[in-house]
Design a protein around this motif. Structure first.
Motif, PDB file in Angstrom:
ATOM      1  N   GLU A   1      41.190 -13.093 -39.112  1.00  0.00           N
ATOM      2  CA  GLU A   1      40.934 -14.500 -38.763  1.00  0.00           C
ATOM      3  C   GLU A   1      41.935 -15.430 -39.450  1.00  0.00           C
ATOM      4  OE1 GLU A   1      38.770 -17.541 -36.746  1.00  0.00           O
ATOM      5  OE2 GLU A   1      38.876 -15.362 -36.526  1.00  0.00           O
TER       6      GLU A   1
ATOM      7  N   GLY B   1      45.326 -15.058 -37.749  1.00  0.00           N
ATOM      8  CA  GLY B   1      45.314 -15.759 -36.478  1.00  0.00           C
ATOM      9  C   GLY B   1      45.354 -17.266 -36.634  1.00  0.00           C
TER      10      GLY B   1
ATOM     11  N   ARG C   1      40.033 -22.350 -37.717  1.00  0.00           N
ATOM     12  CA  ARG C   1      40.056 -20.911 -37.962  1.00  0.00           C
ATOM     13  C   ARG C   1      40.239 -20.592 -39.447  1.00  0.00           C
ATOM     14  NH1 ARG C   1      43.176 -17.239 -33.721  1.00  0.00           N
ATOM     15  NH2 ARG C   1      41.790 -15.754 -34.780  1.00  0.00           N
TER      16      ARG C   1
ATOM     17  N   SER D   1      50.776 -16.688 -32.203  1.00  0.00           N
ATOM     18  CA  SER D   1      50.993 -15.539 -31.322  1.00  0.00           C
ATOM     19  C   SER D   1      50.068 -14.365 -31.628  1.00  0.00           C
ATOM     20  CB  SER D   1      52.444 -15.056 -31.439  1.00  0.00           C
ATOM     21  OG  SER D   1      52.750 -14.671 -32.772  1.00  0.00           O
ATOM     22  N   TYR D   2      49.366 -14.432 -32.748  1.00  0.00           N
ATOM     23  CA  TYR D   2      48.489 -13.318 -33.142  1.00  0.00           C
ATOM     24  C   TYR D   2      47.054 -13.639 -32.730  1.00  0.00           C
ATOM     25  CZ  TYR D   2      46.568  -9.521 -35.974  1.00  0.00           C
ATOM     26  OH  TYR D   2      45.927  -8.376 -36.396  1.00  0.00           O
ATOM     27  N   GLU D   3      46.544 -12.912 -31.765  1.00  0.00           N
ATOM     28  CA  GLU D   3      45.224 -13.222 -31.216  1.00  0.00           C
ATOM     29  C   GLU D   3      44.081 -12.724 -32.093  1.00  0.00           C
ATOM     30  OE1 GLU D   3      44.944 -11.806 -27.248  1.00  0.00           O
ATOM     31  OE2 GLU D   3      46.583 -13.046 -26.494  1.00  0.00           O
TER      32      GLU D   3
ATOM     33  N   SER E   1      41.932 -10.258 -31.580  1.00  0.00           N
ATOM     34  CA  SER E   1      40.759 -10.177 -30.703  1.00  0.00           C
ATOM     35  C   SER E   1      39.662  -9.278 -31.258  1.00  0.00           C
ATOM     36  CB  SER E   1      41.187  -9.664 -29.322  1.00  0.00           C
ATOM     37  OG  SER E   1      41.832  -8.400 -29.431  1.00  0.00           O
TER      38      SER E   1
END
Length: 273
Positions: free
Chosen positions: A229, A232, A157, A237-239, A241
Motif C-alpha cells: 500500500e 502504491g 493511500r 505505476s504500481y497498482e 492489486s
C-alpha cells in the motif's frame, strides 16, 4: 427546613462520573512521561536515536543494492524505495514490541489500584506511535527534498498504509503483552519468529517478483500488504492489486479482542505472581 433544586443534586453526580476519567487520563499522562524518561531521556542523544536507527537501515540497503543494480525495483531512487518499506516496518516492530512489554515494564506500578493494564497499554501506544510517525515524516520529507525521486504522493493511500501498520502493531502488541507476561519463553520465540520478517514483508523485494507457489504463501503475511500500500501511494505505476486492507484490519481486530480478553482475565494473576 432546607430544600435542594434539581440542579444541586445533579452537580455532585456529574463530578463523581467524571472523576474516574480524569484519574485515568492523569495516570496515562504520568506513564507517558515515565516512558519518555526511561526510553529517550537516559541515553545521550535521546530522540535522535529514534531517527538514526531507520536512517541507518535505509543507508545500509542503499549502499548494498546500489552497487549491484542501476535502479531499484520501482522508480530511480533507492532511498525512497527502501524508505517506503522500512519506515512502516519499523513502526510495526517498535510499537508491537513496546506494547508486548507493557505489563513487565510497569508491573510494580500496576499493583496500585488507580493504574490499570489499559493505562499502561495506552501510554506506550500513544508515545511510541507518535514517535514513529514523526520519524517517518522527517525522513520522508528529507529524502523528497534532497533527491529527485519522481514519485507522486497519494495522501489517502499513505494514511491507509500507516493505519494498517498501526492496527497490526496494536493487535500483535496486545496479544504479545499477554503471552510474554504469562509465558516468559514467548519473548524468545517471538524474537526468532520475527527475524526473517524483513525479507518476507516486501521491504527489499516486490511481491510481484516472488515466484509461485511462495508468492501465495507470503500473501498471508499482513506486513506485505502494508508495504504494498505504501509503495502504491508513492509510485503511480504500481497498482499493488494484491493488497487487502480488510484482511489486515480483520486480523488486527481479532488479535486485539482476544488479547484484551486474556489480559482482563489473567492480568491480576500476572501482576501478583
Amino acid at each position: 427546613m432546607a430544600f435542594f433544586s434539581d440542579t444541586d443534586s445533579v452537580k455532585p453526580l456529574k463530578s463523581v462520573r467524571l472523576r474516574p476519567r480524569f484519574t485515568a487520563l492523569r495516570s496515562i499522562g504520568a506513564l507517558i512521561l515515565r516512558e519518555m524518561n526511561t526510553s529517550y531521556g537516559r541515553s545521550p542523544g535521546g530522540y535522535l536515536w529514534a531517527v538514526l536507527q531507520p536512517l541507518g537501515g535505509i543507508l545500509l540497503l542503499v549502499a548494498i543494492f546500489s552497487t549491484g543494480f542501476r535502479t531499484p525495483p520501482l522508480g530511480n531512487n533507492f532511498a525512497i524505495f527502501y524508505a517506503t518499506g522500512l519506515l512502516p516496518f519499523f513502526l510495526f516492530q517498535d510499537v508491537a514490541g513496546k506494547l508486548g512489554m507493557s505489563l513487565n515494564f510497569s508491573r510494580q506500578l500496576l499493583a496500585y489500584p488507580r493504574i490499570t493494564f489499559m493505562d499502561a497499554l495506552i501510554a506506550r501506544f500513544v508515545l511510541n506511535t507518535l514517535t514513529q510517525l514523526l520519524v517517518s515524516y522527517i525522513l520522508l520529507y528529507a529524502i523528497l527534498s534532497l533527491f529527485e525521486t519522481r514519485t507522486t504522493l497519494e495522501v489517502d493511500r499513505i494514511l491507509m498504509g500507516y493505519a494498517m501498520a498501526i492496527s497490526l502493531a496494536i493487535g500483535f502488541g496486545v496479544m504479545n503483552c499477554f503471552l510474554m507476561a504469562r509465558f516468559p519463553v514467548w519473548l524468545q520465540v517471538w524474537s526468532i519468529v520475527t527475524r526473517p520478517l524483513l525479507l518476507v514483508s516486501g521491504v527489499i523485494f516486490l511481491y510481484d517478483s516472488i515466484p509461485e507457489p511462495y508468492r501465495g504463501y507470503i500473501w498471508y503475511n499482513p506486513l506485505m500488504h502494508v508495504t504494498g500500500e505504501l509503495r502504491g501511494a508513492f509510485y503511480v505505476s504500481y497498482e499493488a492489486s494484491y493488497v487487502d486492507p480488510l484482511y489486515v484490519f480483520g486480523l488486527s481486530l481479532v488479535l486485539t479482542v482476544f488479547g484484551l480478553l486474556f489480559l482482563r482475565r489473567y492480568h491480576k494473576d500476572i501482576i501478583f505472581s
